[in-house]
Design a protein around this motif. Structure first.
Motif, PDB file in Angstrom:
ATOM      1  N   ASN A 132       0.848  -1.181   0.000  1.00 45.27           N
ATOM      2  CA  ASN A 132       0.000   0.000   0.000  1.00 45.27           C
ATOM      3  C   ASN A 132       0.888   1.236   0.000  1.00 45.27           C
ATOM      4  N   CYS A 133       0.893   1.972  -1.106  1.00 40.64           N
ATOM      5  CA  CYS A 133       1.761   3.144  -1.267  1.00 40.64           C
ATOM      6  C   CYS A 133       0.996   4.444  -1.018  1.00 40.64           C
ATOM      7  N   THR A 134       0.126   4.452  -0.035  1.00 39.35           N
ATOM      8  CA  THR A 134      -0.645   5.648   0.288  1.00 39.35           C
ATOM      9  C   THR A 134      -0.428   6.025   1.747  1.00 39.35           C
ATOM     10  N   ILE A 135      -0.802   7.228   2.069  1.00 38.44           N
ATOM     11  CA  ILE A 135      -0.694   7.675   3.452  1.00 38.44           C
ATOM     12  C   ILE A 135      -1.970   7.357   4.213  1.00 38.44           C
ATOM     13  N   GLU A 136      -3.111   7.747   3.661  1.00 41.29           N
ATOM     14  CA  GLU A 136      -4.334   7.707   4.455  1.00 41.29           C
ATOM     15  C   GLU A 136      -5.214   6.467   4.300  1.00 41.29           C
ATOM     16  N   TYR A 137      -4.897   5.603   3.352  1.00 43.26           N
ATOM     17  CA  TYR A 137      -5.738   4.416   3.164  1.00 43.26           C
ATOM     18  C   TYR A 137      -5.120   3.205   3.853  1.00 43.26           C
ATOM     19  N   GLU A 138      -5.966   2.452   4.528  1.00 45.35           N
ATOM     20  CA  GLU A 138      -5.513   1.238   5.199  1.00 45.35           C
ATOM     21  C   GLU A 138      -5.799   0.024   4.320  1.00 45.35           C
ATOM     22  N   THR A 139      -4.929  -0.942   4.407  1.00 42.78           N
ATOM     23  CA  THR A 139      -5.102  -2.191   3.667  1.00 42.78           C
ATOM     24  C   THR A 139      -5.977  -3.125   4.483  1.00 42.78           C
ATOM     25  N   PRO A 140      -7.026  -3.659   3.865  1.00 35.58           N
ATOM     26  CA  PRO A 140      -7.844  -4.633   4.592  1.00 35.58           C
ATOM     27  C   PRO A 140      -7.037  -5.897   4.890  1.00 35.58           C
ATOM     28  N   SER A 141      -7.479  -6.640   5.857  1.00 36.14           N
ATOM     29  CA  SER A 141      -6.828  -7.914   6.184  1.00 36.14           C
ATOM     30  C   SER A 141      -7.467  -9.030   5.374  1.00 36.14           C
ATOM     31  N   TYR A 142      -6.613  -9.828   4.776  1.00 35.43           N
ATOM     32  CA  TYR A 142      -7.042 -11.013   4.044  1.00 35.43           C
ATOM     33  C   TYR A 142      -6.249 -12.192   4.585  1.00 35.43           C
ATOM     34  N   LYS A 143      -6.893 -13.331   4.613  1.00 35.06           N
ATOM     35  CA  LYS A 143      -6.217 -14.543   5.081  1.00 35.06           C
ATOM     36  C   LYS A 143      -5.026 -14.844   4.164  1.00 35.06           C
ATOM     37  N   ASP A 144      -3.881 -15.071   4.773  1.00 35.03           N
ATOM     38  CA  ASP A 144      -2.659 -15.457   4.070  1.00 35.03           C
ATOM     39  C   ASP A 144      -2.114 -14.387   3.122  1.00 35.03           C
ATOM     40  N   VAL A 145      -2.470 -13.126   3.332  1.00 37.78           N
ATOM     41  CA  VAL A 145      -1.940 -12.031   2.522  1.00 37.78           C
ATOM     42  C   VAL A 145      -1.126 -11.118   3.437  1.00 37.78           C
ATOM     43  N   ILE A 146       0.116 -10.886   3.037  1.00 37.99           N
ATOM     44  CA  ILE A 146       1.009 -10.005   3.783  1.00 37.99           C
ATOM     45  C   ILE A 146       0.726  -8.561   3.384  1.00 37.99           C
ATOM     46  N   LYS A 147       0.643  -7.684   4.371  1.00 38.37           N
ATOM     47  CA  LYS A 147       0.407  -6.269   4.120  1.00 38.37           C
ATOM     48  C   LYS A 147       1.684  -5.483   4.396  1.00 38.37           C
ATOM     49  N   LYS A 148       2.061  -4.641   3.447  1.00 41.50           N
ATOM     50  CA  LYS A 148       3.195  -3.734   3.612  1.00 41.50           C
ATOM     51  C   LYS A 148       2.697  -2.320   3.341  1.00 41.50           C
TER      52      LYS A 148
END
Length: 140
Positions: free
Chosen positions: A34-50
């Motif tokens: 996620n290359c944004t400041i204000e948006y959050e990445t949702p959680s998904y099973k088995d998906v890594i969030k950066k």
């Protein structure tokens, strides 16, 4: 919603796309950057969030320095995971600028594609890509 597969395993997309459970599942996305400041990445099973917190089109004066300072680490992370057959989604505000820039820098470093060819390469994938950055400002 915008998305484009740059090459096998590496996708660019907008913030709306990272909220698409259907896209994440259908394309077997393993990592969302996620290359944004204000948006959050949702959680998904088995998906890594950066998170790479950049302003839209790198408008904040510190963004270029921040990206340049962490560029090797970012590109190596992408390379290592692509080599491990992971599918990566790079998301920015519109999917056409910051994520495209990072993909371009990846291609410049690991595919030895010249700056003059990079925009044409991206535009061959989707005409809407913009690459209004001087790539020589980034240390690769």
């Amino acid at each position: 919603m915008f998305y484009c597969e740059i090459f096998s395993g590496l996708w660019c997309g907008d913030v709306e796309l990272m909220n698409s459970n259907k896209f994440i599942i259908e394309n077997d996305i393993n990592i969302i950057v996620n290359c944004t400041i204000e948006y959050e990445t949702p959680s998904y099973k088995d998906v890594i969030k950066k998170k790479l917190p950049f302003s839209e089109q790198l408008r904040n004066k510190d963004d270029f320095k921040k990206l340049n300072d962490s560029l090797d680490r970012i590109l190596e992370y992408l390379k290592d995971n692509i080599e491990d057959d992971k599918n990566i989604l790079l998301c920015c505000y519109d999917g056409l600028n910051v994520s495209a820039l990072i993909c371009s820098l990846y291609l410049k470093k690991f595919a030895n594609i010249e700056d003059s060819v990079l925009l044409a390469s991206l535009k061959s994938k989707d005409e809407r890509f913009s690459l209004d950055y001087n790539l020589s400002l980034f240390t690769i």
